[in-house]
Design a protein around this motif. Sequence first.
Motif: not given
Length: 157
Positions: A93-97, A125-131, A154-156
Amino acid sequence: MSPQDFEHLIAGVTNPIAGRPLDDALDAWLNATWPNGSPTFAALENACREDVANGWMCQREAGGLRYGRVIKPLPATHGFSVDVVQMKDLAGPHHTHPHGEIDLLMPITPGATFDGRPAGWCVYGPGSAHRPTVANGEALVLYLLPQGAIEFTPAPA
């Protein structure tokens, strides 16, 4: 390995990284200090494999993932939580850090990759995101999250 022994093992990793920025320099330092094949990498990998097999790690399952938070953020782990996920050829699942994320890829299938990277450490790093994506087979991924912070999004498009 007991949960308490695993916490002690993790504290040995989080102690020298506590307070450091989660950036490319930390990524390089982790991969130089505890590369695949090093005693620390092997101890973490063996503990995760053993504890998944023993049933106290990766107790939940959904969407082809086995996963679980095994340590909440604690003073003993310098405010890092620990999640372990078992994945095979899929994107999670897509998420941010919010505060960043440190990942350790431990392939079960030789050559399995995490987000295109081989066995080893990966720092976001802070604020990054991925699946988070495991390809070319099956792997365990250990996630260290500062203050346990993660936001599923939600994934972009």
